[in-house]
Design an enzyme around this catalytic site. Sequence first.
Site, PDB file in Angstrom:
ATOM      1  N   GLN A 126       0.808  -1.217   0.000  1.00  0.00           N
ATOM      2  CA  GLN A 126       0.000   0.000   0.000  1.00  0.00           C
ATOM      3  C   GLN A 126       0.849   1.278   0.000  1.00  0.00           C
ATOM      4  OE1 GLN A 126      -2.630  -1.871   3.248  1.00  0.00           O
ATOM      5  NE2 GLN A 126      -4.022  -0.465   2.242  1.00  0.00           N
TER       6      GLN A 126
ATOM      7  N   HIS B 284       1.122  -9.529   4.217  1.00  0.00           N
ATOM      8  CA  HIS B 284      -0.038  -8.624   4.298  1.00  0.00           C
ATOM      9  C   HIS B 284      -0.765  -8.643   2.951  1.00  0.00           C
ATOM     10  CE1 HIS B 284      -1.760  -4.876   6.450  1.00  0.00           C
ATOM     11  NE2 HIS B 284      -2.524  -5.092   5.390  1.00  0.00           N
TER      12      HIS B 284
ATOM     13  N   ASN C 120      -1.366 -10.997   8.103  1.00  0.00           N
ATOM     14  CA  ASN C 120      -2.362  -9.981   8.379  1.00  0.00           C
ATOM     15  C   ASN C 120      -3.733 -10.450   7.920  1.00  0.00           C
ATOM     16  OD1 ASN C 120      -3.153  -7.033   8.888  1.00  0.00           O
ATOM     17  ND2 ASN C 120      -3.901  -7.375   6.810  1.00  0.00           N
ATOM     18  N   GLU C 121      -4.686 -10.368   8.811  1.00  0.00           N
ATOM     19  CA  GLU C 121      -6.092 -10.636   8.486  1.00  0.00           C
ATOM     20  C   GLU C 121      -6.276 -11.865   7.594  1.00  0.00           C
ATOM     21  OE1 GLU C 121      -8.043  -7.102   7.052  1.00  0.00           O
ATOM     22  OE2 GLU C 121      -7.996  -6.182   9.031  1.00  0.00           O
TER      23      GLU C 121
END
Length: 405
Positions: free
Chosen positions: A18, A110, A153-154
């Site tokens: 990101q 991620h 992540n998640e």
Amino acid sequence: MNTFPDGFLWGASTAPHQIEGNNLNSDFWANEGRVPGMERSGDACDSYHRYREDMQLLAEAGLNSYRFGIEWARIEPEPGLISRAELAHYRRMIDTANDFSLTPFVTLHHFTNPRWFAEQGGWTAPGAIDRFRSYVENVTSILDGVEWVATMNEPNMLAMMTGMAALMQQAQQQGEGWQSPTVDTDGPRPALPAPRPEIGRIFVEAHHAVRDIVRERTGAKVGWTVANRAFETRPGGEEKRRELEYIWEDLYLEGSRGDDFVGVQSYSAQWVNADGIEPYPSHPDNTLVGSAYRPDALAIAVRHTAEVTGGIPIVVTENGIATHDDSRRIAYTDEALRHLGQTIAEGIDVRGYLHWSLLDNYEWGHWEPTFGLVEVDRETFQRTPKPSLGWLGEVARRNARADAA
Ligand code: FCB
């Protein structure tokens, strides 16, 4: 209670894809060029080169921790080809964080995978966990002295995204627009699919496999971070809620048992009735990703996480709001921290609060939803701190919310 425990981590979170820019060897990058309606990440915030400046802003504001990720697609751009230069790059990031007295909080995965990994069938292909294990083994060589490591992540959102691959193909063929997994606005687009438990179980296994490696080879505390939807129940919706809670969260929270910590990631709350999840009602306060303005969701998320994980230490690894109005960001965060303080007063072991996000960044296919404490000019890459950065830094210096000082 509005003061926080001694040694509390105060920081901000980011993800490599990101903010870094030009993540050329990742599967997400490859899709950006193909799926209609998907904006490209391009140079992103150029944090690949400007990470020092990012960390300096955080440290000078008064924060004491920085969560960032290591990008598998850079470390292993081709199967088995490990880039020593990229490992050294991420080691420099760890050293830089330490130089600024920022406790590094490192995420190993991620959402994005190397493109070759996706082409070999991704997470559902035989051998996927071994490939991840081998990447993590290589990364442990640079983790000396790092105290906090999140393996993935998640995984719950990732399970949904894995299921979305087919939908993406369909969207591509039918010329439909891209729907970011983290954007939930009303519209003609189909609802996002629920994460499939059989995919989730692959992630639980992967997490346990690499957790053991990180423990054997480093002194870090290891866990993973789970997206929490803070479900609330309408009368008659109890059974449905239990079912959805398992699919969305508890499978992954149960996978945290035995970890050194669990990361709570919370943005909003959602009602469940007997038929399922109610879409967020239209409201002027809704955020730029379509979710309801619910700063109280954080306490719901923390309590639920503590209950299901059996009370392992909690770090809030993401919490924030997509808004163009920075005073809303401050109000949201202050309120979320008030609720977080209540959970600590109840005896829940919360070790830190890492805000999402440090920078206005690439929100998985869209640039519009801005979550940052810092604005970034996408042509010059100039960083301009918003008032919320200084505000959060003051909270960190006091280790307390303002009205408790
Ligand atoms: C989370 C993701 C993060 C960011 C925020 C808004 O689901 O972990 O990368 O997209 O949502």
